[in-house]
Design an enzyme around this catalytic site. Sequence first.
Site, PDB file in Angstrom:
ATOM      1  N   HIS A 120       0.809  -1.214   0.000  1.00 27.19           N
ATOM      2  CA  HIS A 120       0.000   0.000   0.000  1.00 27.19           C
ATOM      3  C   HIS A 120       0.848   1.272   0.000  1.00 27.19           C
ATOM      4  O   HIS A 120       1.901   1.334   0.628  1.00 27.19           O
ATOM      5  CB  HIS A 120      -0.947   0.006   1.200  1.00 27.19           C
ATOM      6  CG  HIS A 120      -0.241  -0.021   2.528  1.00 27.19           C
ATOM      7  ND1 HIS A 120       0.279   1.095   3.139  1.00 27.19           N
ATOM      8  CD2 HIS A 120       0.031  -1.052   3.358  1.00 27.19           C
ATOM      9  CE1 HIS A 120       0.826   0.771   4.286  1.00 27.19           C
ATOM     10  NE2 HIS A 120       0.692  -0.532   4.451  1.00 27.19           N
ATOM     11  N   ASP A 121       0.395   2.260  -0.742  1.00 23.38           N
ATOM     12  CA  ASP A 121       1.009   3.594  -0.803  1.00 23.38           C
ATOM     13  C   ASP A 121       2.402   3.595  -1.416  1.00 23.38           C
ATOM     14  O   ASP A 121       3.109   4.610  -1.338  1.00 23.38           O
ATOM     15  CB  ASP A 121       1.061   4.243   0.587  1.00 23.38           C
ATOM     16  CG  ASP A 121      -0.300   4.332   1.254  1.00 23.38           C
ATOM     17  OD1 ASP A 121      -1.134   5.099   0.762  1.00 23.38           O
ATOM     18  OD2 ASP A 121      -0.536   3.620   2.244  1.00 23.38           O
ATOM     19  N   GLY A 138       4.853  -1.331   2.509  1.00 17.31           N
ATOM     20  CA  GLY A 138       4.059  -0.117   2.373  1.00 17.31           C
ATOM     21  C   GLY A 138       4.927   1.128   2.316  1.00 17.31           C
ATOM     22  O   GLY A 138       5.957   1.216   2.977  1.00 17.31           O
TER      23      GLY A 138
END
Length: 261
Positions: A120-121, A138
Site C-alpha cells: 500500500h502507498d 508499504g
Amino acid sequence: MSIHPTAIVDAKAEMAADVEVGPWCTVGPGVVLSEGVRLVSHVVVQQDTMVGARTVIHPFAVIGGDPQHNGYKGEPVTLEIGTDNSIREHCTFNRGTPQGTGVTRIGSHSLFMTGAHVGHDAVVGDHVVMANNATLGGHAHIGSKVFLGGLCAVHQNGRVGQGAIVGGLAAVTRDVIPYGSAWGNHARLHGLNLIGLKRKGYGKDQVRRLLAAFRDLFEGTGVFADRLDAVETGYADLPEIMEIVAFIRDGGKRPLCLPGE
C-alpha cells in the site's frame, strides 16, 4: 471489446472498446481498463484501480486488493498503473491507505514477474523489473530503471534510487542510492520487537525490564553460557525471558542469530 462469458464485470467498471477480459476474470467497481488492456484469465482487479493502456495481466494476479493494514476500515483508496506493463502470475498490488497518500502508484513499461508484491502507498517508477517474489513494503519508493532481484524485500518506507540494482534474497532495510548495487542478506539481531510489545499492551516498566534482560544476555561481559544462567535466575518472574532462555537451550539445526553489524 472481448469479454469471456465466464468473466464477471461490475456495472460500474469502465473499459475501452478493445479491452480483452479472459475466462474467469473478475473486474470490480471503480475499475478503469484503458485501451489495449488484456486480462489473460483468472485475474482479479478488485476495485478502484486504473490500468493503463496495453498492460497485460496474467492468471491469478490480484490487482487493487485492500491494503494489508490493520487500520484500514474500508475507506475509498486507489491504485494507479501506467501503460505497457507486463504483470505476471500471482502478482499482488494493493491500494493505498488513508493513513498514507491514499493511492499506490505504478509507472509504465515495467515487468513484474511471478509473485511480485507491491504494498500500500508504494510508488514505482518506469522501466522497473521486479523478479519472482520480490516484495515492496508499504510506502516504499522505487525509482525508474531499477532491477529488484528474486525474493528480495524492500522495507516499508524504504527507498531504492533510479538505476539501482538489488540482488536476489536481499533484505533492504536501508535506502539504496541511485545507480547503486546492493546485495546480501545476513540477518542480525537488533533488539526486541518493541512495536509488537507495545501493540500487545505491554507497559513501559514491563518493556524496560525486558530490555534490561536482553542487554544482560546479549550485551553483557563474560561467557555467553554464564550470562544465560544468570538471566535465567535473575529474571525468573518474566515468562517472555524464560521463553527466550528455553528457546536457546532447546537448540536447533541452525546457529543462533546474534547482534552484530
